[in-house]
Write an enzyme that holds these catalytic residues in place. Structure first.
Site, PDB file in Angstrom:
ATOM      1  N   ARG A 160       0.856  -1.180   0.000  1.00 54.88           N
ATOM      2  CA  ARG A 160       0.000   0.000   0.000  1.00 54.88           C
ATOM      3  C   ARG A 160       0.896   1.235   0.000  1.00 54.88           C
ATOM      4  O   ARG A 160       2.028   1.191   0.469  1.00 54.88           O
ATOM      5  CB  ARG A 160      -0.901   0.025   1.235  1.00 54.88           C
ATOM      6  CG  ARG A 160      -1.825  -1.181   1.378  1.00 54.88           C
ATOM      7  CD  ARG A 160      -2.622  -1.087   2.665  1.00 54.88           C
ATOM      8  NE  ARG A 160      -3.554  -2.206   2.822  1.00 54.88           N
ATOM      9  CZ  ARG A 160      -3.288  -3.324   3.479  1.00 54.88           C
ATOM     10  NH1 ARG A 160      -2.089  -3.484   4.058  1.00 54.88           N
ATOM     11  NH2 ARG A 160      -4.174  -4.285   3.584  1.00 54.88           N
ATOM     12  N   LYS A 184      -2.169  -2.428   7.932  1.00 53.49           N
ATOM     13  CA  LYS A 184      -3.363  -1.985   8.649  1.00 53.49           C
ATOM     14  C   LYS A 184      -3.418  -2.629  10.028  1.00 53.49           C
ATOM     15  O   LYS A 184      -3.040  -3.779  10.205  1.00 53.49           O
ATOM     16  CB  LYS A 184      -4.617  -2.360   7.857  1.00 53.49           C
ATOM     17  CG  LYS A 184      -4.821  -1.494   6.611  1.00 53.49           C
ATOM     18  CD  LYS A 184      -6.153  -1.808   5.969  1.00 53.49           C
ATOM     19  CE  LYS A 184      -6.430  -0.872   4.808  1.00 53.49           C
ATOM     20  NZ  LYS A 184      -7.746  -1.156   4.181  1.00 53.49           N
ATOM     21  N   HIS A 252      -2.800   2.453  -6.010  1.00 54.63           N
ATOM     22  CA  HIS A 252      -3.330   1.149  -5.610  1.00 54.63           C
ATOM     23  C   HIS A 252      -3.471   0.205  -6.798  1.00 54.63           C
ATOM     24  O   HIS A 252      -3.552  -1.014  -6.615  1.00 54.63           O
ATOM     25  CB  HIS A 252      -4.673   1.329  -4.908  1.00 54.63           C
ATOM     26  CG  HIS A 252      -4.850   0.429  -3.720  1.00 54.63           C
ATOM     27  ND1 HIS A 252      -4.021   0.459  -2.617  1.00 54.63           N
ATOM     28  CD2 HIS A 252      -5.754  -0.560  -3.472  1.00 54.63           C
ATOM     29  CE1 HIS A 252      -4.415  -0.449  -1.733  1.00 54.63           C
ATOM     30  NE2 HIS A 252      -5.452  -1.076  -2.229  1.00 54.63           N
ATOM     31  N   ARG A 255      -0.714  -2.257  -6.721  1.00 54.40           N
ATOM     32  CA  ARG A 255      -0.946  -3.354  -5.762  1.00 54.40           C
ATOM     33  C   ARG A 255      -1.931  -4.358  -6.361  1.00 54.40           C
ATOM     34  O   ARG A 255      -1.740  -5.576  -6.244  1.00 54.40           O
ATOM     35  CB  ARG A 255      -1.471  -2.774  -4.444  1.00 54.40           C
ATOM     36  CG  ARG A 255      -1.841  -3.803  -3.370  1.00 54.40           C
ATOM     37  CD  ARG A 255      -2.147  -3.046  -2.077  1.00 54.40           C
ATOM     38  NE  ARG A 255      -2.953  -3.801  -1.150  1.00 54.40           N
ATOM     39  CZ  ARG A 255      -2.469  -4.610  -0.196  1.00 54.40           C
ATOM     40  NH1 ARG A 255      -1.168  -4.800  -0.102  1.00 54.40           N
ATOM     41  NH2 ARG A 255      -3.280  -5.234   0.637  1.00 54.40           N
ATOM     42  N   HIS A 278      -3.725  -9.381   3.916  1.00 55.00           N
ATOM     43  CA  HIS A 278      -5.160  -9.459   4.164  1.00 55.00           C
ATOM     44  C   HIS A 278      -5.432 -10.392   5.343  1.00 55.00           C
ATOM     45  O   HIS A 278      -4.879 -11.483   5.401  1.00 55.00           O
ATOM     46  CB  HIS A 278      -5.886 -10.004   2.936  1.00 55.00           C
ATOM     47  CG  HIS A 278      -5.958  -9.032   1.800  1.00 55.00           C
ATOM     48  ND1 HIS A 278      -6.202  -9.427   0.494  1.00 55.00           N
ATOM     49  CD2 HIS A 278      -5.812  -7.687   1.764  1.00 55.00           C
ATOM     50  CE1 HIS A 278      -6.216  -8.364  -0.275  1.00 55.00           C
ATOM     51  NE2 HIS A 278      -5.979  -7.303   0.452  1.00 55.00           N
ATOM     52  N   TYR A 287      -9.649 -10.985  -6.397  1.00 53.34           N
ATOM     53  CA  TYR A 287      -8.739 -11.015  -7.542  1.00 53.34           C
ATOM     54  C   TYR A 287      -8.972 -12.231  -8.431  1.00 53.34           C
ATOM     55  O   TYR A 287      -8.613 -12.209  -9.606  1.00 53.34           O
ATOM     56  CB  TYR A 287      -7.286 -10.993  -7.061  1.00 53.34           C
ATOM     57  CG  TYR A 287      -6.926  -9.699  -6.372  1.00 53.34           C
ATOM     58  CD1 TYR A 287      -6.684  -8.551  -7.113  1.00 53.34           C
ATOM     59  CD2 TYR A 287      -6.848  -9.620  -4.986  1.00 53.34           C
ATOM     60  CE1 TYR A 287      -6.376  -7.348  -6.480  1.00 53.34           C
ATOM     61  CE2 TYR A 287      -6.541  -8.426  -4.354  1.00 53.34           C
ATOM     62  CZ  TYR A 287      -6.310  -7.297  -5.109  1.00 53.34           C
ATOM     63  OH  TYR A 287      -6.014  -6.110  -4.480  1.00 53.34           O
TER      64      TYR A 287
END
Length: 306
Positions: A160, A184, A252, A255, A278, A287
């Site tokens: 990110r 995150k 993004h 990514r 994730h 994806y």
């Protein structure tokens, strides 16, 4: 209510380690609810006495009919869902603090927002652009070189933008080409760094005539401080503009391209999940829709009976 909102945001920052963007969104959404409650009740709302299912349902209805800022249309389903999610999190916090909220969360409707497919860039043109830039960018043009460094790292490691701007040299093992990234929720993961990304980074530091220390930002801005996400986003948008007018140019997209191209080439979904950081496999599975769409398009183009 303002005091409770402040305490909740402090809890989210300190205990839950929410990202700055999440905190800003929660602050905006809860402040909006407090203003709505004050206007409807004619006084400052007491917590939890004045929080009723009727008040929450009225806020949800009013929010769904509100106009988006600077646009003459209603807020999107995604924005509405985020506002109501912030309010649910706030109510859960009140419950933890011993405030009886009963079935208040049930008064907030669930909003199903359409999940957009990731805007991945096609593999061949993206790599051709990066190869051309690596061969043509002059070291005296440090801004163009910085954009190339950022593109190599975002695409090469699936980072990110905030993760890249937060990286320091102390978190990069140049010999083994591994980086410890803080993502995150302050979750840390180790990602591989491509040979091109490592070489371009070394070239950039040589071009600016400095020697990095462990505490140095990986990509420095003015006076040695980390380059700002806004500045780097502008650099990358300019760089990806070389793909043409219809290509995705936001950071993004690199990514997204990282994940999509790995899956296109047969990478394991669990491995891609770990590389992206994730928590849930379902987030990564979006994806697979992109790769299936590409497979179907290839089938349609190539098979004589498609």
């Amino acid at each position: 209510m303002d005091r409770w909102i402040t305490e909740f945001l402090e809890y989210m920052a300190g205990q839950r380690r929410a990202a700055p963007g999440t905190l800003r969104a929660y602050r905006d959404d809860l402040t909006r609810f407090a203003v709505f409650a004050r206007g409807r009740l004619g006084k400052e709302a007491r917590v939890p006495e004045d929080l009723t299912p009727e008040l929450l349902a009225a806020f949800a209805a009013a929010r769904s009919l509100a106009k988006a800022s600077r646009k003459n249309r209603q807020v999107s389903a995604r924005t509405l869902g985020r506002s109501l999610a912030a309010l649910r999190s706030f109510l859960r916090y009140l419950e933890r603090r011993g405030k009886t909220t009963g079935s208040l969360r049930g008064a907030l409707p669930r909003v199903s927002a359409p999940q957009p497919l990731p805007s991945a860039i096609s593999e061949a043109p993206l790599n051709e652009l990066m190869d051309r830039a690596a061969a043509s960018v002059q070291d005296v043009d440090t801004r163009a070189l910085r954009a190339l460094v950022a593109a190599e790292w975002l695409y090469g490691s699936g980072l990110r933008l905030s993760e890249l701007t937060g990286l320091t040299w102390g978190r990069f093992d140049a010999r083994r080409r591994l980086a410890r990234v803080v993502g995150k929720g302050s979750r840390e993961r180790v990602v591989p760094v491509g040979k091109r990304a490592a070489e371009t980074l070394s070239r950039y530091w040589a071009a600016i005539g400095e020697t990095p220390r462990p505490e140095s930002p990986l990509i420095p801005g003015r006076r040695g401080a980390p380059v700002s996400p806004r500045t780097l986003e502008r650099d990358i948008r300019g760089f990806l503009g070389g793909l043409g007018p219809n290509a995705a140019t936001h950071p993004h997209a690199l990514r997204h391209s990282f994940a999509t191209h790995l899956l296109d080439r047969g990478a394991n979904l669990r491995a891609v999940q770990e590389l992206l950081g994730h928590q849930n496999l379902g987030t990564t599975q979006i994806y697979t829709h992109v790769t299936r769409r590409r497979l179907k398009a290839a089938y349609t183009r190539a098979h004589p009976r498609a």
